[in-house]
Design a protein around this motif. Structure first.
Motif, PDB file in Angstrom:
ATOM      1  N   MET A  50      37.256  34.160  53.184  1.00 24.58           N
ATOM      2  CA  MET A  50      38.619  34.631  53.424  1.00 24.58           C
ATOM      3  C   MET A  50      38.673  36.123  53.742  1.00 24.58           C
ATOM      4  O   MET A  50      39.726  36.738  53.680  1.00 24.58           O
ATOM      5  CB  MET A  50      39.505  34.333  52.222  1.00 24.58           C
ATOM      6  CG  MET A  50      39.789  32.855  52.015  1.00 24.58           C
ATOM      7  SD  MET A  50      40.451  32.039  53.480  1.00 24.58           S
ATOM      8  CE  MET A  50      42.041  32.833  53.613  1.00 24.58           C
ATOM      9  N   MET A  51      37.535  36.699  54.094  1.00 29.37           N
ATOM     10  CA  MET A  51      37.498  38.081  54.568  1.00 29.37           C
ATOM     11  C   MET A  51      37.878  38.068  56.051  1.00 29.37           C
ATOM     12  O   MET A  51      37.076  38.380  56.940  1.00 29.37           O
ATOM     13  CB  MET A  51      36.096  38.656  54.362  1.00 29.37           C
ATOM     14  CG  MET A  51      35.966  40.138  54.654  1.00 29.37           C
ATOM     15  SD  MET A  51      36.606  41.124  53.301  1.00 29.37           S
ATOM     16  CE  MET A  51      36.110  42.762  53.857  1.00 29.37           C
ATOM     17  N   CYS A  52      39.121  37.742  56.325  1.00 31.00           N
ATOM     18  CA  CYS A  52      39.551  37.546  57.702  1.00 31.00           C
ATOM     19  C   CYS A  52      40.969  38.091  57.873  1.00 31.00           C
ATOM     20  O   CYS A  52      41.815  37.977  56.987  1.00 31.00           O
ATOM     21  CB  CYS A  52      39.499  36.071  58.094  1.00 31.00           C
ATOM     22  SG  CYS A  52      40.267  34.956  56.912  1.00 31.00           S
ATOM     23  N   GLY A  53      41.179  38.694  59.036  1.00 27.57           N
ATOM     24  CA  GLY A  53      42.483  39.251  59.346  1.00 27.57           C
ATOM     25  C   GLY A  53      42.517  40.762  59.182  1.00 27.57           C
ATOM     26  O   GLY A  53      41.490  41.431  59.023  1.00 27.57           O
ATOM     27  N   ALA A  54      43.717  41.312  59.229  1.00 24.32           N
ATOM     28  CA  ALA A  54      43.911  42.737  59.012  1.00 24.32           C
ATOM     29  C   ALA A  54      43.795  43.052  57.524  1.00 24.32           C
ATOM     30  O   ALA A  54      43.868  42.151  56.680  1.00 24.32           O
ATOM     31  CB  ALA A  54      45.280  43.163  59.550  1.00 24.32           C
ATOM     32  N   PRO A  55      43.602  44.323  57.160  1.00 17.60           N
ATOM     33  CA  PRO A  55      43.451  44.663  55.738  1.00 17.60           C
ATOM     34  C   PRO A  55      44.551  44.139  54.826  1.00 17.60           C
ATOM     35  O   PRO A  55      44.233  43.626  53.735  1.00 17.60           O
ATOM     36  CB  PRO A  55      43.404  46.200  55.763  1.00 17.60           C
ATOM     37  CG  PRO A  55      42.788  46.527  57.082  1.00 17.60           C
ATOM     38  CD  PRO A  55      43.314  45.495  58.033  1.00 17.60           C
ATOM     39  N   PRO A  56      45.840  44.203  55.189  1.00 13.07           N
ATOM     40  CA  PRO A  56      46.851  43.634  54.276  1.00 13.07           C
ATOM     41  C   PRO A  56      46.670  42.136  54.046  1.00 13.07           C
ATOM     42  O   PRO A  56      46.911  41.645  52.939  1.00 13.07           O
ATOM     43  CB  PRO A  56      48.175  43.947  54.982  1.00 13.07           C
ATOM     44  CG  PRO A  56      47.885  45.132  55.840  1.00 13.07           C
ATOM     45  CD  PRO A  56      46.481  44.939  56.311  1.00 13.07           C
ATOM     46  N   GLN A  57      46.260  41.408  55.091  1.00 11.74           N
ATOM     47  CA  GLN A  57      46.030  39.975  54.925  1.00 11.74           C
ATOM     48  C   GLN A  57      44.833  39.706  54.019  1.00 11.74           C
ATOM     49  O   GLN A  57      44.857  38.786  53.195  1.00 11.74           O
ATOM     50  CB  GLN A  57      45.814  39.329  56.292  1.00 11.74           C
ATOM     51  CG  GLN A  57      47.058  39.354  57.177  1.00 11.74           C
ATOM     52  CD  GLN A  57      46.763  38.881  58.590  1.00 11.74           C
ATOM     53  OE1 GLN A  57      45.894  39.412  59.272  1.00 11.74           O
ATOM     54  NE2 GLN A  57      47.475  37.876  59.042  1.00 11.74           N
ATOM     55  N   ILE A  58      43.772  40.490  54.178  1.00 10.73           N
ATOM     56  CA  ILE A  58      42.604  40.323  53.316  1.00 10.73           C
ATOM     57  C   ILE A  58      42.963  40.628  51.868  1.00 10.73           C
ATOM     58  O   ILE A  58      42.520  39.926  50.942  1.00 10.73           O
ATOM     59  CB  ILE A  58      41.462  41.229  53.808  1.00 10.73           C
ATOM     60  CG1 ILE A  58      41.026  40.807  55.213  1.00 10.73           C
ATOM     61  CG2 ILE A  58      40.279  41.185  52.859  1.00 10.73           C
ATOM     62  CD1 ILE A  58      39.987  41.719  55.836  1.00 10.73           C
ATOM     63  N   LEU A  59      43.769  41.654  51.650  1.00 10.42           N
ATOM     64  CA  LEU A  59      44.194  41.983  50.286  1.00 10.42           C
ATOM     65  C   LEU A  59      45.080  40.888  49.698  1.00 10.42           C
ATOM     66  O   LEU A  59      44.991  40.595  48.500  1.00 10.42           O
ATOM     67  CB  LEU A  59      44.926  43.325  50.286  1.00 10.42           C
ATOM     68  CG  LEU A  59      44.065  44.554  50.580  1.00 10.42           C
ATOM     69  CD1 LEU A  59      44.925  45.802  50.676  1.00 10.42           C
ATOM     70  CD2 LEU A  59      42.991  44.729  49.512  1.00 10.42           C
ATOM     71  N   ALA A  60      45.937  40.290  50.545  1.00 13.51           N
ATOM     72  CA  ALA A  60      46.740  39.167  50.061  1.00 13.51           C
ATOM     73  C   ALA A  60      45.845  38.000  49.661  1.00 13.51           C
ATOM     74  O   ALA A  60      46.084  37.338  48.638  1.00 13.51           O
ATOM     75  CB  ALA A  60      47.740  38.743  51.135  1.00 13.51           C
ATOM     76  N   ASN A  61      44.808  37.738  50.446  1.00 18.60           N
ATOM     77  CA  ASN A  61      43.850  36.692  50.076  1.00 18.60           C
ATOM     78  C   ASN A  61      43.121  37.046  48.781  1.00 18.60           C
ATOM     79  O   ASN A  61      42.802  36.157  47.980  1.00 18.60           O
ATOM     80  CB  ASN A  61      42.839  36.491  51.211  1.00 18.60           C
ATOM     81  CG  ASN A  61      43.487  36.001  52.492  1.00 18.60           C
ATOM     82  OD1 ASN A  61      44.552  35.389  52.466  1.00 18.60           O
ATOM     83  ND2 ASN A  61      42.843  36.267  53.607  1.00 18.60           N
ATOM     84  N   LEU A  62      42.868  38.336  48.600  1.00 13.77           N
ATOM     85  CA  LEU A  62      42.199  38.785  47.375  1.00 13.77           C
ATOM     86  C   LEU A  62      43.069  38.533  46.149  1.00 13.77           C
ATOM     87  O   LEU A  62      42.586  38.106  45.096  1.00 13.77           O
ATOM     88  CB  LEU A  62      41.865  40.272  47.497  1.00 13.77           C
ATOM     89  CG  LEU A  62      40.977  40.889  46.418  1.00 13.77           C
ATOM     90  CD1 LEU A  62      39.583  40.291  46.466  1.00 13.77           C
ATOM     91  CD2 LEU A  62      40.913  42.407  46.577  1.00 13.77           C
ATOM     92  N   VAL A  63      44.363  38.773  46.276  1.00 12.44           N
ATOM     93  CA  VAL A  63      45.281  38.506  45.174  1.00 12.44           C
ATOM     94  C   VAL A  63      45.413  37.002  44.936  1.00 12.44           C
ATOM     95  O   VAL A  63      45.379  36.519  43.788  1.00 12.44           O
ATOM     96  CB  VAL A  63      46.659  39.137  45.459  1.00 12.44           C
ATOM     97  CG1 VAL A  63      47.663  38.760  44.370  1.00 12.44           C
ATOM     98  CG2 VAL A  63      46.547  40.650  45.579  1.00 12.44           C
ATOM     99  N   MET A  64      45.534  36.239  46.042  1.00  6.53           N
ATOM    100  CA  MET A  64      45.731  34.797  45.919  1.00  6.53           C
ATOM    101  C   MET A  64      44.495  34.091  45.384  1.00  6.53           C
ATOM    102  O   MET A  64      44.609  32.975  44.858  1.00  6.53           O
ATOM    103  CB  MET A  64      46.106  34.221  47.285  1.00  6.53           C
ATOM    104  CG  MET A  64      47.423  34.705  47.841  1.00  6.53           C
ATOM    105  SD  MET A  64      48.850  34.060  46.944  1.00  6.53           S
ATOM    106  CE  MET A  64      48.855  32.367  47.514  1.00  6.53           C
ATOM    107  N   GLU A  65      43.341  34.705  45.496  1.00 10.61           N
ATOM    108  CA  GLU A  65      42.114  34.077  45.020  1.00 10.61           C
ATOM    109  C   GLU A  65      42.187  33.746  43.534  1.00 10.61           C
ATOM    110  O   GLU A  65      41.649  32.720  43.088  1.00 10.61           O
ATOM    111  CB  GLU A  65      40.920  34.990  45.309  1.00 10.61           C
ATOM    112  CG  GLU A  65      39.569  34.362  45.016  1.00 10.61           C
ATOM    113  CD  GLU A  65      38.417  35.285  45.377  1.00 10.61           C
ATOM    114  OE1 GLU A  65      37.288  34.790  45.537  1.00 10.61           O
ATOM    115  OE2 GLU A  65      38.649  36.510  45.499  1.00 10.61           O
ATOM    116  N   THR A  66      42.844  34.563  42.774  1.00 11.78           N
ATOM    117  CA  THR A  66      42.998  34.304  41.338  1.00 11.78           C
ATOM    118  C   THR A  66      44.403  33.841  40.971  1.00 11.78           C
ATOM    119  O   THR A  66      44.581  33.018  40.070  1.00 11.78           O
ATOM    120  CB  THR A  66      42.679  35.581  40.538  1.00 11.78           C
ATOM    121  OG1 THR A  66      43.509  36.660  41.004  1.00 11.78           O
ATOM    122  CG2 THR A  66      41.217  35.959  40.721  1.00 11.78           C
TER     123      THR A  66
END
Length: 849
Positions: free
Chosen positions: A228-244
């Protein structure tokens, strides 16, 4: 559905989500601020010391898609709000976002789109079975059968689905398999491009961001690659939050969902989408503030680095030497026992599909040049050459033509190694390889264009074939060199991405507690640029790099997969070539006076939203064989103004949206033709008047009466026979010209009142004679169409269609009730004199004797 979202995501729960997102962003911000200073130090050091590396032989253009759009066409979209399928005009600009419009006219006029899809993190699917497999993972313990459709009944047999683990899913369908393949290639290219959202030109922000994400996940115990290291930085950070956050909320909300299995899955998807949107909006604002704060400190940090660079480098080397004494013995032991035996197998698994993909790129490029050379030999002309060169210039961004190259790499398989080295998904390496393949293809095309243009300007256009052949040979040699260099670099990076996280995970329990004591060896003024965590990773990387370099070098020495040794390549074999890279891009259409290729112009608006200049389009959809144009969902976009556009689908989309209570498009129901039924009926059912005709056909009449004039009505005609012939047919849409011809043929419309009784008697006699003659014709050559039964005719009428509602007033079958292949009127045969004379339906003359 809004009640479902609001009931499970109430204000209290949304505040909890906001707090969790804020906490994750705070932890990330602390890591990012530290890594930003380290990345700035590495960037300034590289700028001062310079870097090695092999000089590329091919030219590179910075903005290849300037003034271009990727694709536009029409397809059917499923709207979850009313559970209906609607025709949508889709535009894919050079940003690779998908914009949906009600019609092509709305797009050309610059109206607001009905929706914009950013494809980062999505997967493009072509079957409901694939979709069901992914849906079954959304809610643990709730699985749907493969044969059951979860939420939709697809309007056709060719669906296109965009699936995302957190965001909303999008459903489309097209009419044919050929269209499905082309649209799938376009959607995959959109996903591939948007996933690659981190700019490689940013030498500070991008390294700081990627290292921060990696360190943040490692602190949580997540080592290895991340799909999920994909998209622009805000999208990657959203994926990082959603991971947990996502699994935690799912465990709380899922037991409270009510309804059938499919309904619960649908409700959870809506809740997940609302959750993702809230997190994404929060990460976007906070990341922008974080970047702005770090950039404000760039100038003073840069000045300090340039002043104390020597001291900082000396301090780093001193600390690193101390750290190597602690780490190297453990790292080398781990390397010998658990890593070295697998390096060659990992490298081979990477080299095989990657090299096949790059070889396919070379083959596709070569075939395109051969086609251009053939047309040049056959005297195609300058305008044809200009069109072909325009198409060639966008070859790397043509998803359909590049699909064969991409498919070669998709065969990459690391099965057996993923669990050992904690590789989440090989798609990370597949996507990276495909991006590199596209870059190399574009570099080869751009270099060929510049060399050919230079040769034409210096040598003229006399022998274009030989000129192109010389340029082709030069470019292919340069491509082989750059392809080898790019692949070797990719192999080294991929091996590091696989091995380093594994070694860090094994070494961290024993080495991490010892790292804080090394901080005491760093001067306080340099502590911001020298972090012991980064130096620990660099020591491990240096330990592994020697074995990786040797493995890749050995493969190059053995010429495996056409890899070159760097020592046999001249660093600057063509010193004047780089000068061509500074020249502007060649406009071949204007240079050779050729028109823009058909389907290569998009009259869409610019990205800013205003109605801008016309954009040349990369992909054009061809006319599908055997499919009527009104049912075509992928229309060409003509490049010449006088070519008439097909605007019927636009009106269809608008009319369908106006009526919310219209019948839904079911799985067995094809979309209705957008042609006007009234228009077709008016064209094929004119009122036919009789005119005097003196021909030899009078001899076939038995009653010997004189020719007369009159009017035929549906009550007077028993039946008409037709025979299909190979004659040119006039367009149903040319309404004005057809009516004019009918008026010219039928003559006068009014007759004297005192002759009406005599005309009616003559018509009845003529009809009886026609009926006798028709019954004697060979039934195998005659095709009956339709007839209006007469209330006063005693003889039985020929068999008609079973559905009486499908006939018009004049006895012809309505094309709106026929199949799509029967929509045009058939020519009519006059067999009264024993000859089968094929005539046009609008040129019917009935002669009465």
């Amino acid at each position: 559905m809004g009640d479902v979202v609001s009931s499970h995501l109430d204000e209290a729960r949304r505040e909890v989500i906001t707090a969790r997102t804020r906490d994750v962003m705070k932890e990330f911000s602390n890591v990012y601020e530290q890594q930003y200073a380290v990345a700035l130090f590495n960037s300034v050091r590289f700028e001062i010391e310079g870097g090695g590396g092999t000089q590329p032989q091919l030219l590179h253009r910075k903005d290849a898609l300037a003034g271009r759009s990727i694709f536009s066409g029409s397809l059917f979209q499923y709207l979850e709000e009313n559970r209906k399928w609607r025709n949508r005009f889709v535009s894919v600009p050079n940003s690779y976002t998908i914009s949906l419009y009600e019609s092509k006219t709305a797009h050309e006029r610059g109206l607001h789109s009905r929706g914009i899809i950013n494809c980062a993190g999505y997967k493009a699917l072509t079957s409901l079975e694939e979709y069901m497999e992914l849906i079954n993972t959304s809610l643990p313990g709730i699985k749907a059968k493969v044969g059951s459709n979860p939420f939709i009944k697809c309007g056709t047999e060719f669906p296109l689905i965009l699936w995302h683990p957190y965001a909303r899913h999008h459903y489309f369908c097209v009419m044919t398999e050929k269209e499905q393949k082309k649209w799938h290639a376009v959607l995959q290219d959109c996903v591939r491009h948007t996933n690659n959202g981190l700019s490689e030109d940013s030498t500070v922000q991008t390294p700081a961001f990627t290292d921060s994400v990696r360190l943040h996940r490692q602190a949580k115990g997540h080592y290895g690659t991340w799909d999920m290291m994909c998209g622009a930085p805000p999208q990657i950070l959203a994926n990082l939050v959603m991971e947990t956050l996502h699994p935690e909320l799912r465990s709380v909300i899922a037991p409270r969902l009510r309804g059938k299995m499919q309904q619960r899955q649908r409700h959870w998807m809506l809740i997940s989408d609302a959750l993702y949107k809230q997190v994404l909006s929060q990460t976007t604002g906070q990341y922008e503030a974080l970047v702005e704060a770090c950039e404000a400190q760039t100038a003073p940090l840069d000045a300090r680095l340039r002043t104390d660079m020597d001291q900082i480098i000396g301090s780093k080397e001193h600390v690193s030497s101390k750290m190597r004494a602690l780490v190297l013995p453990k790292a080398e032991q781990l390397l010998r026992t658990n890593v070295q035996p697998y390096i060659s197998s990992i490298l081979e698994a990477l080299m095989e599909p990657t090299s096949r993909g790059f070889s396919e790129v070379r083959e596709v490029f070569f075939r395109e040049l051969v086609e251009i050379s053939k047309n040049s030999l056959n005297g195609g002309g300058k305008d044809v050459l200009g069109d072909q060169m325009e198409r060639l210039s966008m070859l790397a961004f043509h998803p359909v033509k590049m699909q064969s190259c991409y498919e070669k790499v998709e065969q990459l398989n690391l099965e057996g190694l993923q669990q050992r080295f904690d590789v989440a998904d090989p798609s990370v390496f597949v996507s990276r390889t495909q991006i590199l393949m596209r870059e190399q293809m574009d570099n080869a095309v751009y270099t060929f264009e510049q060399l050919l243009n230079q040769s034409i300007e210096t040598q003229g256009e006399d022998d274009m074939c030989k000129t192109m052949q010389r340029c082709q040979d030069r470019v292919l040699k340069k491509y082989d060199h750059d392809s080898s260099t790019v692949r070797k670099k990719f192999f080294r990076e991929a091996l590091l991405q696989i091995i380093i996280p594994y070694m860090l995970k094994q070494l961290s329990p024993s080495c991490s507690p010892e790292l804080p004591r090394f901080k005491e060896l760093i001067f306080e003024d340099f502590a911001r640029f020298l972090l012991v965590e980064n130096m620990f990773e660099e020591v491990v990387l240096q330990c592994v790099s020697k074995d990786i370099m040797m493995a890749v070098k050995e493969a190059a020495v053995q010429r495996r997969h056409n890899l070159y040794r760097d020592s046999i390549i001249l660093t600057n074999s063509d010193p004047n070539l780089h000068l061509l890279g500074e020249t502007p891009q060649v406009d071949w259409a204007s240079k050779f006076g050729g028109d823009e290729p058909e389907g290569s112009v998009d009259g869409g608006v610019s990205e800013g939203g205003g109605s801008g200049s016309r954009r040349r389009q990369v992909v054009s959809m061809i006319q599908l064989d055997g499919v009527p144009l009104p049912f075509e969902s992928c229309l060409e976009v003509p490049g010449v103004d006088f070519i008439p556009e097909e605007d019927t689908e636009e009106s269809e989309g608008v009319e369908e949206d106006r009526g919310e209570d219209e019948e839904d498009l079911g799985p067995l129901e094809e979309p209705m033709s957008p042609d006007s039924v009234t228009e077709i009926r008016d064209l094929i059912n004119p009122v036919v008047n009789l005119i005097p005709v003196l021909e030899k056909s009078q001899s076939n009449m038995t009653n010997g009466t004189e020719p007369t004039t009159g009017t035929i009505t549906s009550e007077d005609v028993t039946h008409v026979t037709t025979k299909v012939g190979d004659v040119p047919r006039k367009s149903l849409r040319d309404k004005t010209s057809t009516q004019t011809m009918v008026q010219q043929l039928i003559g006068s419309k009014k007759q004297e009142a005192d002759e009406e009784h005599q005309d009616e008697a003559a018509i009845k006699d003529a009809i009886e004679e026609i009926e006798i003659a028709v019954q004697q014709e060979d039934s195998e050559r005659i095709a009956e169409v339709s007839a209006a039964e007469s209330d006063h005719e005693s003889s039985p009428a020929p068999p008609l269609a079973s559905d009486s509602g499908s006939h018009s007033d004049s006895g012809f079958q309505s094309p709106t009730d026929a199949g799509p292949d029967e929509a045009e009127p058939q020519p009519i045969t006059n067999g009264l004199d024993g000859e089968d004379k094929v005539i046009d339906p609008v040129e019917v003359e009935v002669v009465l004797a």
